[in-house]
Design a protein around this motif. Sequence first.
Motif, PDB file in Angstrom:
ATOM      1  N   UNK A 104     -44.663 -21.835  19.385  1.00 26.33           N
ATOM      2  CA  UNK A 104     -44.071 -23.099  19.842  1.00 26.33           C
ATOM      3  C   UNK A 104     -43.159 -23.691  18.765  1.00 26.33           C
ATOM      4  N   UNK A 105     -43.549 -23.546  17.519  1.00 23.76           N
ATOM      5  CA  UNK A 105     -42.710 -24.027  16.420  1.00 23.76           C
ATOM      6  C   UNK A 105     -41.468 -23.158  16.273  1.00 23.76           C
ATOM      7  N   UNK A 106     -41.643 -21.852  16.440  1.00 21.98           N
ATOM      8  CA  UNK A 106     -40.534 -20.919  16.269  1.00 21.98           C
ATOM      9  C   UNK A 106     -39.505 -21.060  17.397  1.00 21.98           C
ATOM     10  N   UNK A 107     -39.978 -21.189  18.636  1.00 21.48           N
ATOM     11  CA  UNK A 107     -39.071 -21.260  19.785  1.00 21.48           C
ATOM     12  C   UNK A 107     -38.398 -22.618  19.935  1.00 21.48           C
ATOM     13  N   UNK A 108     -39.178 -23.687  19.733  1.00 24.35           N
ATOM     14  CA  UNK A 108     -38.670 -25.017  20.075  1.00 24.35           C
ATOM     15  C   UNK A 108     -38.705 -26.025  18.923  1.00 24.35           C
ATOM     16  N   UNK A 109     -39.305 -25.643  17.801  1.00 27.23           N
ATOM     17  CA  UNK A 109     -39.412 -26.573  16.688  1.00 27.23           C
ATOM     18  C   UNK A 109     -40.486 -27.619  16.855  1.00 27.23           C
ATOM     19  N   UNK A 110     -41.415 -27.411  17.803  1.00 28.89           N
ATOM     20  CA  UNK A 110     -42.479 -28.387  18.050  1.00 28.89           C
ATOM     21  C   UNK A 110     -43.668 -28.094  17.141  1.00 28.89           C
ATOM     22  N   UNK A 111     -44.074 -29.073  16.355  1.00 27.01           N
ATOM     23  CA  UNK A 111     -45.179 -28.895  15.428  1.00 27.01           C
ATOM     24  C   UNK A 111     -46.505 -29.326  16.045  1.00 27.01           C
ATOM     25  N   UNK A 112     -47.559 -28.605  15.720  1.00 31.49           N
ATOM     26  CA  UNK A 112     -48.905 -28.953  16.180  1.00 31.49           C
ATOM     27  C   UNK A 112     -49.466 -30.038  15.272  1.00 31.49           C
ATOM     28  N   UNK A 129     -42.512 -35.466  23.076  1.00 34.78           N
ATOM     29  CA  UNK A 129     -42.864 -36.237  24.271  1.00 34.78           C
ATOM     30  C   UNK A 129     -42.549 -35.521  25.559  1.00 34.78           C
ATOM     31  N   UNK A 130     -42.020 -34.285  25.472  1.00 33.56           N
ATOM     32  CA  UNK A 130     -41.645 -33.562  26.683  1.00 33.56           C
ATOM     33  C   UNK A 130     -41.786 -32.067  26.464  1.00 33.56           C
ATOM     34  N   UNK A 131     -42.305 -31.380  27.471  1.00 37.79           N
ATOM     35  CA  UNK A 131     -42.437 -29.928  27.452  1.00 37.79           C
ATOM     36  C   UNK A 131     -42.275 -29.448  28.883  1.00 37.79           C
ATOM     37  N   UNK A 166     -45.672 -21.970   4.305  1.00 40.65           N
ATOM     38  CA  UNK A 166     -46.731 -22.450   5.191  1.00 40.65           C
ATOM     39  C   UNK A 166     -46.129 -23.216   6.364  1.00 40.65           C
ATOM     40  N   UNK A 167     -46.657 -22.983   7.555  1.00 43.16           N
ATOM     41  CA  UNK A 167     -46.168 -23.711   8.737  1.00 43.16           C
ATOM     42  C   UNK A 167     -46.368 -25.201   8.571  1.00 43.16           C
ATOM     43  N   UNK A 168     -47.471 -25.586   7.954  1.00 42.11           N
ATOM     44  CA  UNK A 168     -47.758 -26.993   7.687  1.00 42.11           C
ATOM     45  C   UNK A 168     -48.184 -27.124   6.240  1.00 42.11           C
ATOM     46  N   UNK A 211     -50.179 -37.109  26.267  1.00 40.76           N
ATOM     47  CA  UNK A 211     -51.225 -37.929  25.675  1.00 40.76           C
ATOM     48  C   UNK A 211     -50.565 -38.814  24.626  1.00 40.76           C
ATOM     49  N   UNK A 212     -50.437 -40.102  24.974  1.00 38.93           N
ATOM     50  CA  UNK A 212     -49.684 -41.039  24.140  1.00 38.93           C
ATOM     51  C   UNK A 212     -48.271 -40.494  23.917  1.00 38.93           C
ATOM     52  N   UNK A 213     -47.867 -40.235  22.688  1.00 38.38           N
ATOM     53  CA  UNK A 213     -46.504 -39.767  22.440  1.00 38.38           C
ATOM     54  C   UNK A 213     -46.440 -38.255  22.222  1.00 38.38           C
ATOM     55  N   UNK A 214     -47.532 -37.567  22.490  1.00 38.30           N
ATOM     56  CA  UNK A 214     -47.594 -36.114  22.275  1.00 38.30           C
ATOM     57  C   UNK A 214     -47.801 -35.382  23.597  1.00 38.30           C
ATOM     58  N   UNK A 215     -47.593 -34.071  23.570  1.00 38.02           N
ATOM     59  CA  UNK A 215     -47.889 -33.221  24.713  1.00 38.02           C
ATOM     60  C   UNK A 215     -49.092 -32.358  24.366  1.00 38.02           C
ATOM     61  N   UNK A 216     -50.091 -32.375  25.242  1.00 36.72           N
ATOM     62  CA  UNK A 216     -51.332 -31.625  25.015  1.00 36.72           C
ATOM     63  C   UNK A 216     -51.361 -30.375  25.887  1.00 36.72           C
ATOM     64  N   UNK A 217     -51.598 -29.228  25.253  1.00 34.67           N
ATOM     65  CA  UNK A 217     -51.736 -27.966  25.963  1.00 34.67           C
ATOM     66  C   UNK A 217     -53.193 -27.541  25.958  1.00 34.67           C
ATOM     67  N   UNK A 218     -53.709 -27.226  27.126  1.00 35.35           N
ATOM     68  CA  UNK A 218     -55.047 -26.643  27.226  1.00 35.35           C
ATOM     69  C   UNK A 218     -54.877 -25.137  27.351  1.00 35.35           C
TER      70      UNK A 218
END
Length: 387
Positions: A104-112, A129-131, A166-168, A211-218
Amino acid sequence: MTQRLYYADSYLKDFDASVVERADDGRRVYLDRTAFYPTSGGQPFDTGRLGGIEVTEVVDEGERIAHVLSGPLPAGPTIGHVDWPRRFDHMQQHTGQHLLSAVLADLFGYQTIAVHFGQQTSTLDLETGKLTQDQVGRAEERTNEIVVENRPVEVSFEEAGSAGGLRKASDRGGTLRVITIRDIDRSACGGTHVRATGEIGLIAIRKVERVRKAMRLEFLCGGRAVRRSRADRMLLTQLAAEFSSAAEDLPRLIESQKEELKQAQSARREMQATLDLCRARELYEAATPDATGIRRALVRDSGEPLESLRGLAQAFASLPMAIFVGGVTSPPAVVLAASPDTRVDAAGVLKGLLAAVGGRGGGSAALAQGILPGRPQLETIIASLNG
């Protein structure tokens, strides 16, 4: 300090150790070394047996680890046995999360920004805020491609100041334990992981929500994903049999039945309104106007729910100079309706009566209803309204 054997070998199932301290009558035990993983970093603790006694919880207390047992640890050699199916499941979920987060970070730059590993499913929160569904599909497909490539997953110990890529970034000093998935991810982590991406098995994204300002993936990995897929297939097969159709036709059939139900409910409401008006007219014709010309109707203990009486009350109050009182006993409740030309405020009248007997309710000038504490209070209200 407890030596953490799982740091070097996540596949270690059996080990021997020495007891350095006992507490809670021998039910809380501290060892010189352990293969049991404690709850940490979102990953649940291991279970198993220690000295033949069930391990019910493993707690990280900083420099040492507490093993909570179902009974006192007996004297003699201390042999630990980790529940391997539970451990390997956690390894699949945890390494799968690393891989999914990295993709997800590599494709879209979205950090966990948060991770949770549950007994049934796991989740990760993304700093976006969007996926879109297209992005979810691309991430799931790429993640499973890397699973099939069976890339090595390696553990290394590196100094915090020199651990690059490191990713983070880690806020810890000293020596870091780094988990590397070749050519895709490097993360500081103390959890248990598989040796290669192929051991993660299938990775399935089950749900996406804001979830608030984040996107949650199950998501599910490995055996969990396979079991859930099997359950889904069985459910679809059962539904298809019920509809006598192919599984791919179910959405169309369900939508068709929803529309039919919607039309049937609309027709039912129209028929009920017509019936209510017919009944209201019968009650109206049977009622004798009082000195002011108002016709009153009282309907109670008819076996109908209060909601059904509301329709009849509204129909009766649509006629000129009309007041309707309805009551039911289970639970004790009353409804009052008045036509505008009576100049009676149904809500105002009922509010005062309800307050006097401990009831509660509300409504409008045309229609109001209330709930009573008991049947005696209902009788009092009806007597007042029908007087």
